[in-house]
Design an enzyme around this catalytic site. Structure first.
Site, PDB file in Angstrom:
ATOM      1  N   SER A  32       7.735 -75.529 -11.347  1.00  0.00           N
ATOM      2  CA  SER A  32       6.368 -75.024 -11.564  1.00  0.00           C
ATOM      3  C   SER A  32       5.910 -75.218 -13.003  1.00  0.00           C
ATOM      4  O   SER A  32       4.724 -75.469 -13.249  1.00  0.00           O
ATOM      5  CB  SER A  32       6.252 -73.559 -11.148  1.00  0.00           C
ATOM      6  OG  SER A  32       6.767 -72.717 -12.145  1.00  0.00           O
ATOM      7  N   ASP A  54       2.944 -75.996 -18.639  1.00  0.00           N
ATOM      8  CA  ASP A  54       2.181 -74.765 -18.417  1.00  0.00           C
ATOM      9  C   ASP A  54       3.107 -73.762 -17.724  1.00  0.00           C
ATOM     10  O   ASP A  54       3.498 -73.968 -16.572  1.00  0.00           O
ATOM     11  CB  ASP A  54       0.952 -75.074 -17.542  1.00  0.00           C
ATOM     12  CG  ASP A  54       0.028 -73.871 -17.352  1.00  0.00           C
ATOM     13  OD1 ASP A  54       0.420 -72.750 -17.737  1.00  0.00           O
ATOM     14  OD2 ASP A  54      -1.080 -74.065 -16.821  1.00  0.00           O
ATOM     15  N   GLY A 113       7.142 -67.079 -13.668  1.00  0.00           N
ATOM     16  CA  GLY A 113       7.874 -65.870 -13.284  1.00  0.00           C
ATOM     17  C   GLY A 113       7.568 -65.490 -11.840  1.00  0.00           C
ATOM     18  O   GLY A 113       8.455 -65.049 -11.090  1.00  0.00           O
ATOM     19  N   ASP A 114       6.324 -65.658 -11.431  1.00  0.00           N
ATOM     20  CA  ASP A 114       5.947 -65.336 -10.046  1.00  0.00           C
ATOM     21  C   ASP A 114       6.589 -66.319  -9.065  1.00  0.00           C
ATOM     22  O   ASP A 114       7.001 -65.934  -7.969  1.00  0.00           O
ATOM     23  CB  ASP A 114       4.428 -65.376  -9.894  1.00  0.00           C
ATOM     24  CG  ASP A 114       3.740 -64.357 -10.794  1.00  0.00           C
ATOM     25  OD1 ASP A 114       4.303 -63.264 -10.987  1.00  0.00           O
ATOM     26  OD2 ASP A 114       2.651 -64.671 -11.309  1.00  0.00           O
ATOM     27  N   ASN A 167      10.697 -59.888 -17.359  1.00  0.00           N
ATOM     28  CA  ASN A 167      11.124 -60.947 -18.269  1.00  0.00           C
ATOM     29  C   ASN A 167      11.755 -60.267 -19.488  1.00  0.00           C
ATOM     30  O   ASN A 167      11.791 -59.034 -19.575  1.00  0.00           O
ATOM     31  CB  ASN A 167       9.981 -61.911 -18.624  1.00  0.00           C
ATOM     32  CG  ASN A 167       8.867 -61.245 -19.413  1.00  0.00           C
ATOM     33  OD1 ASN A 167       9.082 -60.252 -20.106  1.00  0.00           O
ATOM     34  ND2 ASN A 167       7.667 -61.789 -19.304  1.00  0.00           N
ATOM     35  N   GLY A 206      -3.201 -64.565 -10.116  1.00  0.00           N
ATOM     36  CA  GLY A 206      -2.936 -63.133  -9.904  1.00  0.00           C
ATOM     37  C   GLY A 206      -1.492 -63.009  -9.453  1.00  0.00           C
ATOM     38  O   GLY A 206      -1.028 -63.794  -8.619  1.00  0.00           O
TER      39      GLY A 206
HETATM   40  O1  RIB Z   1       1.795 -64.205 -13.813  1.00  0.00           O
HETATM   41  C1  RIB Z   1       0.737 -65.112 -14.006  1.00  0.00           C
HETATM   42  C2  RIB Z   1      -0.548 -64.473 -13.616  1.00  0.00           C
HETATM   43  O2  RIB Z   1      -0.822 -63.423 -14.511  1.00  0.00           O
HETATM   44  C3  RIB Z   1      -1.766 -65.355 -13.693  1.00  0.00           C
HETATM   45  O3  RIB Z   1      -1.990 -66.086 -12.515  1.00  0.00           O
HETATM   46  C4  RIB Z   1      -2.879 -64.370 -14.014  1.00  0.00           C
HETATM   47  O4  RIB Z   1      -3.752 -64.161 -12.953  1.00  0.00           O
HETATM   48  C5  RIB Z   1      -2.176 -63.087 -14.414  1.00  0.00           C
HETATM   49  O5  RIB Z   1      -2.252 -62.166 -13.428  1.00  0.00           O
END
Ligand code: RIB
Length: 303
Positions: A275, A239, A244-245, A182, A39
């Site tokens: 990551s 992966d 981005g997070d 992005n 998330g």
């Molecule tokens: O940005 C990646 C996330 O997007 C994943 O972890 C998934 O839960 C979606 O929200």
């Protein structure tokens, strides 16, 4: 220590690893299945805590088993969950296909995230104590706006990841200090496929923009300044979920610590590069010492 508040989603990521993602109407056999906490809100919170900040997450999980797992993962990671509500119904889930090049396709079912429509009592007080508020678009836009307005009224920097991409009303953009799309999101928001043009268009609406460009790095643009490109370390991705997070969570910590933007971007790029070499979202995020080491390698190899 700096304090970052995150207002956003929690999802259980249901991930299928496959050589090549199926086309419409096609069935393929995958290699492996994993459930990994994710998330965008939770991911950015975990990235920021590992980068060295105190972090609080405002959001919601459901009453199901995924909800308990999501909460306990966040707590074990050191994220403060006092403002993470538990609501009736299911937790958010993300249905993810990751191919052999590390690329992904994601369908998100909001679940409990959809119940976050506004700030709850106490949330504004928490935001007021933060050195930055991180926002994304996997909860209701009304809540994102309420959080951003609260941050604005207390002089707290707001950083919005406009994902999943959707039209952004002017009243929301007016509350954002730094927008981090992005390249695909930047194109969708502006109609410009060239990132420099997209950044220029976005600067009409927000004072600062960082467009992430995957393995090509990131582009920073601010009103009245020359755009700056920061290259990403060259690595082999397995992966890219949550990269981005990781970038945004780490960037927020660097900026809250008072680092200049170019250095903050290099540090965030180093974290994202680490990551993508690991599986999953929260499971792939690096710790501060690893980011420092990667960033110093990157500096040596580019100087
Ligand atoms: O940005 C990646 C996330 O997007 C994943 O972890 C998934 O839960 C979606 O929200």
């Amino acid at each position: 220590m700096t304090h970052i508040a995150v207002l956003g989603s929690t999802n259980m990521d249901l991930v299928a690893y496959v050589a090549k993602a199926p086309q419409r109407g096609e069935t393929v056999t995958g290699r492996e299945f994993r459930t990994i906490p994710g998330g965008k809100g939770a991911n950015q919170a975990v990235a920021a805590v590992r980068a060295g900040a105190d972090v609080s997450l405002i959001g919601a999980v459901g009453v199901d088993a995924f909800g308990s797992q999501l909460r306990s993962t966040l707590e074990h990671s050191g994220v403060n969950t006092d403002h993470l509500r538990t609501t009736e119904g299911s937790s958010g889930t993300a249905h993810i296909v990751v191919d052999d090049e590390g690329g992904n396709a994601i369908v998100v079912i909001p679940g409990a995230n959809g119940s976050v429509t506004d700030l709850a009592p106490g949330d504004e007080g928490l935001i007021a104590t933060a050195d930055g508020l991180l926002l994304q678009l996997e909860i209701q836009q009304s809540a994102v706006l309420a959080g951003a307005e609260a941050a604005r009224s207390h002089g707290v920097r707001t950083i919005l990841t406009p994902s999943p991409v959707q039209p952004l009303p002017p009243e929301l953009l007016a509350t954002i200090d730094l927008l981090v799309p992005n390249e695909h999101e930047a194109a969708a928001l502006t109609g410009a496929t060239d990132p420099r043009r997209a950044a220029a268009a976005l600067l009409d609406q927000v004072p600062e923009v960082v467009i992430t460009l995957g393995s090509a790095g990131s582009l920073y643009a601010a009103r009245g300044a020359e755009p700056l490109t920061v290259h990403a370390p060259r690595v082999t991705a397995v992966d890219t979920t949550g990269a981005g997070d990781t970038f945004v969570g780490t960037l927020a910590v660097a900026l809250a610590e008072g680092r200049e933007m170019p250095e903050a971007l290099r540090w965030a790029s180093a974290a994202a590069a680490l990551s993508v070499q690991r599986i999953g979202a929260t499971s792939s995020m690096p710790y501060r010492a690893e980011i420092d080491t990667q960033a110093s390698h990157t500096l040596r190899s580019t100087s």
